[in-house]
Design a protein around this motif. Structure first.
Motif, PDB file in Angstrom:
ATOM      1  N   UNK A  27       0.812  -1.217   0.000  1.00 46.08           N
ATOM      2  CA  UNK A  27       0.000   0.000   0.000  1.00 46.08           C
ATOM      3  C   UNK A  27       0.848   1.271   0.000  1.00 46.08           C
ATOM      4  N   UNK A  28       1.837   1.372   0.889  1.00 50.27           N
ATOM      5  CA  UNK A  28       2.653   2.586   0.957  1.00 50.27           C
ATOM      6  C   UNK A  28       3.403   2.851  -0.348  1.00 50.27           C
ATOM      7  N   UNK A  29       4.113   1.868  -0.901  1.00 50.02           N
ATOM      8  CA  UNK A  29       4.807   2.118  -2.168  1.00 50.02           C
ATOM      9  C   UNK A  29       3.856   2.424  -3.324  1.00 50.02           C
ATOM     10  N   UNK A  30       2.654   1.840  -3.309  1.00 47.19           N
ATOM     11  CA  UNK A  30       1.697   2.103  -4.390  1.00 47.19           C
ATOM     12  C   UNK A  30       1.281   3.566  -4.394  1.00 47.19           C
ATOM     13  N   UNK A  31       1.033   4.125  -3.203  1.00 47.21           N
ATOM     14  CA  UNK A  31       0.682   5.548  -3.093  1.00 47.21           C
ATOM     15  C   UNK A  31       1.839   6.414  -3.575  1.00 47.21           C
ATOM     16  N   UNK A  32       3.049   6.088  -3.115  1.00 47.62           N
ATOM     17  CA  UNK A  32       4.226   6.865  -3.518  1.00 47.62           C
ATOM     18  C   UNK A  32       4.447   6.795  -5.021  1.00 47.62           C
ATOM     19  N   UNK A  33       4.323   5.599  -5.581  1.00 47.29           N
ATOM     20  CA  UNK A  33       4.547   5.426  -7.022  1.00 47.29           C
ATOM     21  C   UNK A  33       3.525   6.223  -7.826  1.00 47.29           C
ATOM     22  N   UNK A  34       2.294   6.273  -7.369  1.00 50.72           N
ATOM     23  CA  UNK A  34       1.273   7.052  -8.068  1.00 50.72           C
ATOM     24  C   UNK A  34       1.631   8.531  -8.075  1.00 50.72           C
ATOM     25  N   UNK A  65      10.599  -1.690   5.166  1.00 50.67           N
ATOM     26  CA  UNK A  65      10.648  -2.280   3.830  1.00 50.67           C
ATOM     27  C   UNK A  65       9.831  -1.454   2.839  1.00 50.67           C
ATOM     28  N   UNK A  66       8.678  -0.967   3.298  1.00 45.56           N
ATOM     29  CA  UNK A  66       7.841  -0.159   2.405  1.00 45.56           C
ATOM     30  C   UNK A  66       8.546   1.133   2.020  1.00 45.56           C
ATOM     31  N   UNK A  67       9.322   1.689   2.937  1.00 43.62           N
ATOM     32  CA  UNK A  67      10.057   2.911   2.645  1.00 43.62           C
ATOM     33  C   UNK A  67      11.223   2.647   1.686  1.00 43.62           C
ATOM     34  N   UNK A  68      11.857   1.505   1.818  1.00 47.24           N
ATOM     35  CA  UNK A  68      12.933   1.142   0.899  1.00 47.24           C
ATOM     36  C   UNK A  68      12.402   1.064  -0.533  1.00 47.24           C
ATOM     37  N   UNK A  69      11.276   0.390  -0.698  1.00 45.61           N
ATOM     38  CA  UNK A  69      10.674   0.263  -2.036  1.00 45.61           C
ATOM     39  C   UNK A  69      10.362   1.643  -2.600  1.00 45.61           C
ATOM     40  N   UNK A  70       9.779   2.506  -1.768  1.00 45.06           N
ATOM     41  CA  UNK A  70       9.432   3.861  -2.218  1.00 45.06           C
ATOM     42  C   UNK A  70      10.674   4.681  -2.548  1.00 45.06           C
ATOM     43  N   UNK A  71      11.706   4.572  -1.717  1.00 40.37           N
ATOM     44  CA  UNK A  71      12.958   5.275  -2.007  1.00 40.37           C
ATOM     45  C   UNK A  71      13.509   4.866  -3.370  1.00 40.37           C
ATOM     46  N   UNK A  72      13.546   3.566  -3.617  1.00 44.11           N
ATOM     47  CA  UNK A  72      14.093   3.075  -4.879  1.00 44.11           C
ATOM     48  C   UNK A  72      13.285   3.576  -6.071  1.00 44.11           C
TER      49      UNK A  72
END
Length: 290
Positions: A85-92, A136-143
């Motif tokens: 959920x967190x990375x999906x919001x960031x990616x959008x 982990x969710x923050x790592x995905x978003x950072x990348x």
């Protein structure tokens, strides 16, 4: 930057958060801020409702994105879902920002680090070793942000402290300060080492980046040049404010925190971002309390 003819337009997620309310308090007059959150009275937006977010974004046409919102995963029923959920919001938000190459400020966390639980002093070049689903969710978003090619600022910090007059939710630091003010005993962990982040200073860092470094791509730790434990910190703060430090007991235990999660601030200094000392942190909180 810095010579704007009009106020820079900022899309701010997490507008009702501890840090979001403080940024609006300090910089609402300087910037044109569109704050969104599921609990924002003016703009109640569920960030996973991508269609609504897209409409707001395209209508507002922000000059900057400050993405503070995230699910912390404290509810065990959803903690395993935040890595999606967190990375999906960031990616959008990243995809929307890519249309006009909108500079992006993203608040990450020290929980992306791991492996130095004894000595701490993590630096920005340390390898990712997230110790929780949230980390982990923050790592995905950072990348995703790094790979996007956008101008960005990624900040890593934890244990935010300070006073935000419009923050209406529960917060450990604020709850403990209130109990001491009410002359109640509090039991605090005296062993876990961390680096405090003053929310005022975090907001100043965001503003500095917007005005001076908006075309750059930077990752920085946030905090002060002092590693401490929560017990000693609250003792020092109580004495600074004039509260009864005898009410603070050092026999608490925070099992979810590593022994040492302190952060190195060398890069923050080298890049010239705003900084406060431990003494300034205490005095700022005292001023904001009174």
């Amino acid at each position: 930057m810095g010579s704007w003819r009009v106020k820079p337009k900022i899309l701010l997620t997490g507008s009702t958060s501890y840090l979001g309310t403080k940024f609006i308090e300090l910089y609402g007059a300087k910037f044109d801020i569109l704050g969104i959150s599921r609990t924002d009275i003016n703009n109640p937006v569920e960030l996973q409702d991508f269609d609504t977010v897209k409409k707001l974004f395209l209508h507002f046409q922000p000059d900057f994105v400050i993405h503070l919102a995230a699910d912390l995963g404290r509810d065990s029923a959803i903690s395993c879902q935040i890595t999606i959920a967190n990375p999906a919001v960031t990616k959008n938000l990243i995809d929307l920002a890519l249309v006009n190459k909108t500079p992006f400020i993203f608040t990450s966390t020290e929980a992306v680090y791991g492996g130095k639980e004894q000595e701490g002093m993590y630096v920005e070049t340390d390898s990712y070793k997230p110790r929780s689903p949230y980390g982990e969710s923050k790592v995905i978003s950072e990348k995703d942000l790094i790979n996007s090619g956008l101008p960005y600022l990624i900040t890593r910090g934890h244990r935010h402290v300070g006073i935000s007059k419009n923050f209406m939710k529960s917060k450990q630091f604020l709850n403990i300060l209130q109990k001491i003010t009410n002359r109640e005993n509090v039991h605090i962990d005296s062993k876990k080492i961390f680096t405090p982040v003053l929310i005022n200073n975090a907001c100043d860092i965001f503003a500095h980046h917007i005005e001076n470094n908006s075309n750059n791509q930077n990752i920085i730790n946030m905090g002060i040049d002092k590693a401490t434990n929560f017990y000693d910190f609250m003792i020092d703060l109580a004495k600074e404010i004039g509260l009864d430090a005898e009410l603070i007991k050092g026999d608490g235990n925070e099992s979810g925190w590593p022994l040492n999660s302190s952060l190195c601030m060398k890069k923050l200094h080298e890049l010239g971002y705003p900084f406060v000392t431990y003494d300034q942190l205490l005095k700022t909180i005292k001023k904001d309390v009174t």
